[in-house]
Design a protein around this motif. Sequence first.
Motif, mmCIF file in Angstrom:
data_model
loop_
_atom_site.group_PDB
_atom_site.id
_atom_site.type_symbol
_atom_site.label_atom_id
_atom_site.label_comp_id
_atom_site.label_asym_id
_atom_site.label_seq_id
_atom_site.Cartn_x
_atom_site.Cartn_y
_atom_site.Cartn_z
ATOM 1 N N LEU A 125 -0.971 -16.239 10.145
ATOM 2 C CA LEU A 125 -0.507 -14.848 10.249
ATOM 3 C C LEU A 125 -0.700 -14.151 8.903
ATOM 4 N N ILE A 126 -1.322 -12.997 8.958
ATOM 5 C CA ILE A 126 -1.494 -12.185 7.753
ATOM 6 C C ILE A 126 -0.762 -10.874 7.966
ATOM 7 N N ARG A 127 -0.005 -10.476 6.972
ATOM 8 C CA ARG A 127 0.650 -9.171 7.092
ATOM 9 C C ARG A 127 0.372 -8.352 5.841
ATOM 10 N N ALA A 128 0.299 -7.044 6.030
ATOM 11 C CA ALA A 128 0.016 -6.150 4.908
ATOM 12 C C ALA A 128 0.802 -4.867 5.114
ATOM 13 N N GLN A 129 1.140 -4.240 4.006
ATOM 14 C CA GLN A 129 1.867 -2.970 4.114
ATOM 15 C C GLN A 129 1.626 -2.128 2.870
ATOM 16 N N LEU A 130 1.885 -0.860 3.029
ATOM 17 C CA LEU A 130 1.780 0.098 1.923
ATOM 18 C C LEU A 130 2.937 1.073 2.096
ATOM 19 N N ASN B 127 1.239 -4.771 -0.324
ATOM 20 C CA ASN B 127 1.231 -6.245 -0.385
ATOM 21 C C ASN B 127 0.323 -6.837 0.684
ATOM 22 N N LEU B 128 -0.053 -8.078 0.445
ATOM 23 C CA LEU B 128 -0.871 -8.847 1.385
ATOM 24 C C LEU B 128 -0.303 -10.264 1.389
ATOM 25 N N GLU B 129 0.048 -10.739 2.585
ATOM 26 C CA GLU B 129 0.733 -12.027 2.671
ATOM 27 C C GLU B 129 0.103 -12.882 3.753
ATOM 28 N N GLY B 130 -0.059 -14.169 3.460
ATOM 29 C CA GLY B 130 -0.618 -15.095 4.442
ATOM 30 C C GLY B 130 0.329 -16.251 4.678
ATOM 31 N N PHE B 131 0.561 -16.582 5.954
ATOM 32 C CA PHE B 131 1.489 -17.667 6.300
ATOM 33 C C PHE B 131 0.729 -18.989 6.393
ATOM 34 N N LEU B 132 1.157 -19.983 5.576
ATOM 35 C CA LEU B 132 0.563 -21.315 5.643
ATOM 36 C C LEU B 132 1.188 -22.124 6.774
ATOM 37 N N ASN B 133 2.440 -21.893 6.993
ATOM 38 C CA ASN B 133 3.118 -22.400 8.191
ATOM 39 C C ASN B 133 4.260 -21.436 8.484
ATOM 40 N N LYS B 134 5.146 -21.818 9.394
ATOM 41 C CA LYS B 134 6.224 -20.888 9.762
ATOM 42 C C LYS B 134 7.183 -20.625 8.617
ATOM 43 N N LYS B 135 7.208 -21.539 7.648
ATOM 44 C CA LYS B 135 8.208 -21.445 6.594
ATOM 45 C C LYS B 135 7.658 -20.933 5.272
ATOM 46 N N ILE B 136 6.378 -21.168 5.014
ATOM 47 C CA ILE B 136 5.821 -20.858 3.686
ATOM 48 C C ILE B 136 4.686 -19.846 3.787
ATOM 49 N N SER B 137 4.707 -18.879 2.861
ATOM 50 C CA SER B 137 3.599 -17.927 2.788
ATOM 51 C C SER B 137 3.221 -17.688 1.327
ATOM 52 N N VAL B 138 1.950 -17.334 1.120
ATOM 53 C CA VAL B 138 1.507 -16.909 -0.210
ATOM 54 C C VAL B 138 1.373 -15.391 -0.177
ATOM 55 N N VAL B 139 1.703 -14.768 -1.281
ATOM 56 C CA VAL B 139 1.739 -13.308 -1.258
ATOM 57 C C VAL B 139 1.303 -12.711 -2.594
ATOM 58 N N GLY B 140 0.583 -11.608 -2.513
ATOM 59 C CA GLY B 140 0.221 -10.823 -3.690
ATOM 60 C C GLY B 140 0.715 -9.398 -3.493
ATOM 61 N N GLU B 141 1.328 -8.827 -4.521
ATOM 62 C CA GLU B 141 1.890 -7.479 -4.374
ATOM 63 C C GLU B 141 1.546 -6.623 -5.591
ATOM 64 N N THR B 142 1.326 -5.343 -5.351
ATOM 65 C CA THR B 142 1.057 -4.422 -6.456
ATOM 66 C C THR B 142 1.993 -3.216 -6.354
ATOM 67 N N TYR B 143 2.352 -2.692 -7.505
ATOM 68 C CA TYR B 143 3.165 -1.477 -7.573
ATOM 69 C C TYR B 143 2.438 -0.489 -8.479
ATOM 70 N N TYR B 144 2.137 0.660 -7.948
ATOM 71 C CA TYR B 144 1.478 1.703 -8.731
ATOM 72 C C TYR B 144 2.528 2.760 -9.075
ATOM 73 N N TYR B 145 2.704 2.980 -10.367
ATOM 74 C CA TYR B 145 3.774 3.879 -10.829
ATOM 75 C C TYR B 145 3.497 5.330 -10.413
ATOM 76 N N LEU B 146 4.513 5.962 -9.790
ATOM 77 C CA LEU B 146 4.343 7.344 -9.337
ATOM 78 C C LEU B 146 5.165 8.345 -10.147
ATOM 79 N N GLY B 147 6.250 7.885 -10.782
ATOM 80 C CA GLY B 147 7.019 8.821 -11.600
ATOM 81 C C GLY B 147 8.505 8.551 -11.581
ATOM 82 N N ASP B 148 9.208 9.468 -12.233
ATOM 83 C CA ASP B 148 10.649 9.332 -12.434
ATOM 84 C C ASP B 148 11.357 10.349 -11.548
ATOM 85 N N GLN B 149 12.346 9.896 -10.782
ATOM 86 C CA GLN B 149 13.069 10.828 -9.928
ATOM 87 C C GLN B 149 14.252 11.447 -10.665
ATOM 88 N N THR B 150 14.785 10.732 -11.651
ATOM 89 C CA THR B 150 15.984 11.180 -12.354
ATOM 90 C C THR B 150 15.686 12.350 -13.281
#
Lengths: 193, 211
Positions: A33-38, A58-81
Amino acid sequence: MEKVKATRFTLIVLLFVQVRVHAQQADIIRPGLIRAQLTISPSYMFGDKHTYFYLHGNLEGFLNKKISVVGETYYYLGDQTSNNSKYEYNHSVFFGLSRHFTKKNNDLYIGLQPGISLTKLNANENNLTSTSVGVNPLFSTVVGYNFFVNRVFHFFVQTRFITGEHNYDIHQSLTELRFSAGLGFNLNMLKAK
Amino acid sequence: MKSKILFLLFVALLCIQGSLRGQDTIPKYKSHAGWVSLGGRSTLSLFDSDGKGIGTGGQFRVQLSNRVNTDWFADYISINVNDKVRSEYIHIGWSVLYYVFNNRQHPKIVQPYIVAGHCFDYNKKTVLLQPGINKDRWGSAVQAGIGSHFNLTERFDISLTCQYMIHLTNELEVEDDGTTVDIVEHKNSSLEGHLLTTVSLNYKIAKLWKK
């Protein structure tokens, strides 16, 4: 009249979603199972008590039902305060694994993800003549929940605790709590056994 | 541009599919020798004269026998010295892991080991507000400690290692008299070091020799 129409429409959508869930409950969460989101992710930085926003993918791949490998990125958009952010940017990348606790289409998980940030302070806001780009090691832990609606999409919520330091120009703590939620996409890349 | 992004996404998905196909089960062999693992790590540096810091890096392992494994690693650690100086360490080295007990592989979760090794050690200190004032040095270091794998699947483990690293080289010191900050090099090797606590994620990717 409009309100009634909207309610009817919502009910039909919910019914459709429910039917799809029942029809496809069999083994969405399985090896392959591969899952991705933005999504847009707000955060709270403990050092300066400011709220920042990131574009979180992020992009995540399930090796089995319990374990997954995942890579995630955060792109800075600014300060709300504040209108003038302390940072020119504070992008980050993480890579790690998660341990999942699944029941039917529900997926609660915890994870460990080392990472790095690419950070540059805003010279004006920090009373500096110029600032330099810093590459900073980060350590993060994540807790999250996914609900797999069907074989194509899922809803997710995630909280990430990050610890790290920016040691360029002026020392800044990068200890931060980030929240993400939204709709993600998933795909089973391997046939069920 | 759009087609390039789609192509990259397609390649990424193909790579992931390939790695997932390998799954987390492995064929049965008489010996565990020959397994190569790949992974990432986070390191907490404590009891350093500079202060505490966090590092990120990676490693690969080559297992030599059922009881002996080797760990080849690279780390980047950044330390804030009194909000005035940045101390950066790069460690490139190797360690030998000796498993205290026999046959502690998956499905057994805990696999303790003692660890000792050597690394090349780079340190650079930079005054934050005057980056022109900086000094760096290359050196050598030895490290030893204890740790444990936590075998989550046959291929995957999280490892927690705690080891003390002694620098076998002249240390750089921060001199701060309240008005000026300077970096100076010790004339003698001081055998100073730091306690490194590492959390690493490891995945067995291949068996180099099959026995």
